[in-house]
Design a protein around this motif. Sequence first.
Motif, PDB file in Angstrom:
ATOM      1  N   GLN A   1     -31.347 -35.954  44.017  1.00  0.00           N
ATOM      2  CA  GLN A   1     -30.619 -37.217  44.099  1.00  0.00           C
ATOM      3  C   GLN A   1     -29.547 -37.218  42.995  1.00  0.00           C
TER       4      GLN A   1
ATOM      5  N   LYS B   1     -24.737 -44.756  39.005  1.00  0.00           N
ATOM      6  CA  LYS B   1     -24.388 -43.432  39.553  1.00  0.00           C
ATOM      7  C   LYS B   1     -23.167 -43.483  40.464  1.00  0.00           C
TER       8      LYS B   1
ATOM      9  N   ASP C   1     -24.715 -39.443  45.834  1.00  0.00           N
ATOM     10  CA  ASP C   1     -26.163 -39.636  45.928  1.00  0.00           C
ATOM     11  C   ASP C   1     -26.997 -38.368  46.098  1.00  0.00           C
TER      12      ASP C   1
END
Length: 613
Positions: free
Chosen positions: A241, A268, A292
Motif C-alpha cells: 500500500q 498519502k 495507493d
Amino acid sequence: MADVQAALGGAGLRNVHVREYVRHWAELTGAERIEVISASDDARLIGEALAEREILPAGEGRYYSRSYVKDTARSEERTIVATSNPADKGVYNNWRPAGEMRPLVEERMRGASAGKTMYVVPYLMAPAGSPLEQYAAGVQLTDCRTVALHMIRMARVGVHYIDNLADQNSFVRAVHVTGDLEKLGQGTPGDQRYFVTIADERTIVHFGSSYGGNALLGKIAHGLRQAAYDGWASGEFLAEQFMLIGITDKLTGKRYHVCGGFPSASGKTNLAMMLPPDALADRYRVDFYGDDIAWLRADPDDGKIYAINPEFGVFGVAKDTSEVTNPTALAAVAPGTGTLFTNVAYNDLTHEVWWEGRTPAPPADLAGWRDWTGTLISERPAEDTGAPWAHPNSRFTTTLANVPNVAPDFDDPKGVPIDAIIFGGRTRDREPLIRAITDLAEGVYDGLTLGAEATFAAEGVEGLLRYDPMSMRPFMAYPEGAYAAHWLRVIGSAASQPIFAHVNWFQRDPEDGHYLWPGYRDNLRPLIWLLRLKEGEVRGRQTPVGIIPAKDELDLDGVTATPEELKTILSIDTPRWKQEIKHREQHLEQFAGLPEEIWQAHRRVAAALHRAD
Ligand code: OXD
Ligand code: MN
C-alpha cells in the motif's frame, strides 16, 4: 436463467476458463442477465445508471452516488484471507481455512442476484505488457452497475486483457454480490457480510457491500492481498500500500522515483499529488504515478528495483481536499473528468458537490443541499445541525490520466526504478522530519515498526502507537515473519538498492499543539535532501535511529517555520525513543519466524540509543 454462452459469445469473449467461471457463478447467484463490460461501454452505462437514478448528475461529465447508510467503509473484521494451509495464518491476515469459508460465502450468495444483471468485468491491474502481467489479470463479476462504473475508472477494463493471456487460466476470479443491504446486520453480532480472499485459489468472494473499499475487487483484494500472496508464493515481487512519485531536477536533468507507505489519514494522497513549493518550482518537477498501491520487483538486467502502480485511477478521500491541501486532486475531479463522487454532500438544484474542508465554511445558501444520507440540510433535526454534510470517508473516483501532473510514462509496462522507499506515520513527537536509513535490514525493520497515533493515549499508555507494518496491517495476506524475509530477499537481490527513510510531517508543539512543519508542498524539501544524501552530495548527521539533515543541508527558502521549531523536528529525543524501543520489542515478538537480521537491526538501534546517554 441467463444465457451465458450467448452473452459471452456476443462480446467476443473466447477464453473457455472465463466462460466456465461465469457459468458457475451465474447459476449460483441466479443472475437474470449477463453483460460483458469494456471501458468503451462507459457512456452507455452512465446513461443507464442516470436513467435509473443509481447515480445523479454532478455538473458536466461528473456523477454522484450515495451508498447505503451502514455501508460506507471497509470492514476489517469481516475481511478474511483463506487458504488450505494453516501455516499461512499470521497475526493480521485474519486467516481461516478455505474449506470452511467457501461454503459459508456460497450459501449467502446463492440466489442473491436473482432478477439482476451480472456484469462481467475483465480487467488488468498493471500497464499492459508488464513483466508482472501474469499476476494482474482478473475478471470481476458484480451485480451492481455503479461498481462496474468504478472498475472502469480504477482498472484497465476490456475483453482483450483476458482473451490474450498466455496462460488462459491465469486470471483472478473476483466475485462480488451486493446482497440485501438493509438486512445484513452490519456491525452487529449477526453480521452477514463476508469479504474473503481465497489466496491459494486466486479467488475473491465478497458479499454484502457496494461501497468501493469492499466492492472494487481489483483494488485492495486483488491489487494488495492477492498480489502480496502471489508475490510471495512466486518469490517475484512485493505488493504494497504505497504511493509512487517522480522527482526531476530540472538543472541536472536527473529523474528520481520515491515510493512509500503511510497508514490511513497520514496524508498519502496529498503527498503523491504534491506540487513543488513556489521557491523550488523552477528547479524541481514532481510527477504523480500512484497514490495507493505499488508492486515492486528486482530487474535482473540492470539490478534495480522497479515499481508500477497497478491501478488506473484514484479512489481518494474527499474530506479536507482543497486548493491548499491538494490542488492537483481538485483539478483531477473538475468538470469533464468523468469523476464519480460517493457520499459527499449534493445539491439537487445546482448539482454541485461539497465536503468538509473543500472551502473553509459550507455553502451559505442552503437551498437544495442534502447531506450524504440524502437529508435536506435545511430540514435536519436540531441535534444534527453540527453533523458533517459529507461522510468522513466520502470519496472521489477519477482516472490517473485526469491528474494534471501525472507522469508522462505512468503507463510504461516496465515501471520506474526506485531510488528511495519512505515510511511515515502521524506522530506528534519523537519522530523527526526525516531520518534516512542506509542498511536494508534496518529499513525493513523501520517499515515493520511503522505506526500512527491511535486512541491508546486515552488509555494512558504514553507513546504507544497503533503499529501498522509497512501500512499493510489491513491488507496482510501471509505471516509477518515470512513477509519480512520476502522483503529482505526481493530488495536484497537488487545490486543497486534504494535508500530508506522515515518521515513525519506531524510533529506538534507540546504546549499549544500547533504543527511545527508546514507540510504539504514543503514536504518535497526533506525528500530532496534524501536524494542528495543518496547521491553523496550531503552527509547529514548520524544518530542512533538514522541520518538526519545537518543544519543548512535542507533548502528552506520560503519556509515559515521558526528556528526553534526546526531545531525540534531536526533532533532526536533519546528518552522518548528509549520508551518506544520497548514497545517495538513487544510488537515484533508477536511475529513467528521473524528473520534474525530484523532482530539484529532492532538490537543495533537499541544499543545505539543506550550508548547515546
Ligand atoms: C483504503 C483505500 O481503504 O485506499 O486504504 O481506499
Ligand atoms: Mn489505501
